[in-house]
Design a protein around this motif. Structure first.
Motif, short mmCIF file in Angstrom:
data_model
loop_
_atom_site.label_atom_id
_atom_site.label_comp_id
_atom_site.label_asym_id
_atom_site.label_seq_id
_atom_site.Cartn_x
_atom_site.Cartn_y
_atom_site.Cartn_z
N ARG A 174 0.85 -1.19 0.00
CA ARG A 174 0.00 0.00 0.00
C ARG A 174 0.89 1.24 0.00
NH1 ARG A 174 -4.25 -1.73 4.74
NH2 ARG A 174 -5.30 -3.37 3.56
N PHE A 175 0.84 1.99 -1.08
CA PHE A 175 1.58 3.25 -1.18
C PHE A 175 0.64 4.38 -0.79
CE2 PHE A 175 3.70 0.56 -4.43
CZ PHE A 175 4.98 0.58 -3.91
N GLN A 176 1.04 5.21 0.19
CA GLN A 176 0.19 6.29 0.68
C GLN A 176 0.93 7.61 0.64
OE1 GLN A 176 -0.99 5.15 4.61
NE2 GLN A 176 -2.14 3.38 3.92
N ASP A 177 0.16 8.71 0.52
CA ASP A 177 0.77 10.04 0.56
C ASP A 177 0.82 10.54 2.00
OD1 ASP A 177 -1.79 11.00 1.23
OD2 ASP A 177 -2.15 11.88 -0.74
N CYS A 187 4.61 9.53 -2.63
CA CYS A 187 4.50 8.49 -1.59
C CYS A 187 5.39 8.83 -0.40
CB CYS A 187 4.89 7.14 -2.17
SG CYS A 187 4.79 5.81 -0.98
N THR A 188 4.80 8.81 0.79
CA THR A 188 5.57 9.05 2.02
C THR A 188 5.48 7.86 2.98
OG1 THR A 188 3.71 10.14 3.09
CG2 THR A 188 5.26 11.55 1.89
N ARG A 189 4.62 6.90 2.66
CA ARG A 189 4.44 5.74 3.54
C ARG A 189 4.18 4.50 2.70
NH1 ARG A 189 0.59 5.26 8.77
NH2 ARG A 189 0.69 3.01 8.95
N VAL A 190 4.80 3.40 3.09
CA VAL A 190 4.60 2.12 2.41
C VAL A 190 4.21 1.09 3.46
CG1 VAL A 190 5.68 0.30 1.04
CG2 VAL A 190 6.33 2.67 0.65
N ILE A 247 -2.34 5.84 -2.75
CA ILE A 247 -1.93 6.19 -4.11
C ILE A 247 -2.15 4.98 -5.02
CG2 ILE A 247 0.02 6.82 -5.58
CD1 ILE A 247 1.17 8.30 -3.13
N ILE A 266 8.59 3.33 -6.39
CA ILE A 266 7.74 4.05 -5.44
C ILE A 266 7.11 5.23 -6.17
CG2 ILE A 266 7.73 5.42 -3.32
CD1 ILE A 266 9.99 3.62 -2.32
#
Length: 68
Positions: A7-10, A42-45, A16, A38
């Motif tokens: 899960r790629f998140q901003d 993206c700031t969180r994986v 995302i 990435i």
């Protein structure tokens, strides 16, 4: 069914993208390797290992995430 997803998140926690890395049945599970770029912003994986449509206990051994 067992599944591993990324899960790629901003910065706000908005998803995302969330590609499924692998899925399969427990007897048919295999070792695998996938490479992902990435996404911009993206700031969180999160790596998510889960069972779908079944109950019980599952062991996910040796999960390794490598950033290059």
């Amino acid at each position: 069914m067992l599944e591993v997803a990324i899960r790629f998140q901003d910065a706000k926690g908005t998803m995302i993208s969330a590609p499924v890395v692998a899925s399969g049945s427990s007897p048919g599970w295999r070792t695998f390797r996938k490479d992902f770029a990435i996404p911009d912003g993206c700031t969180r994986v999160e790596v998510v290992a889960r069972s779908i449509f079944v109950t019980g206990v599952f062991d996910f051994d040796t999960v390794r995430v490598e950033f290059k």
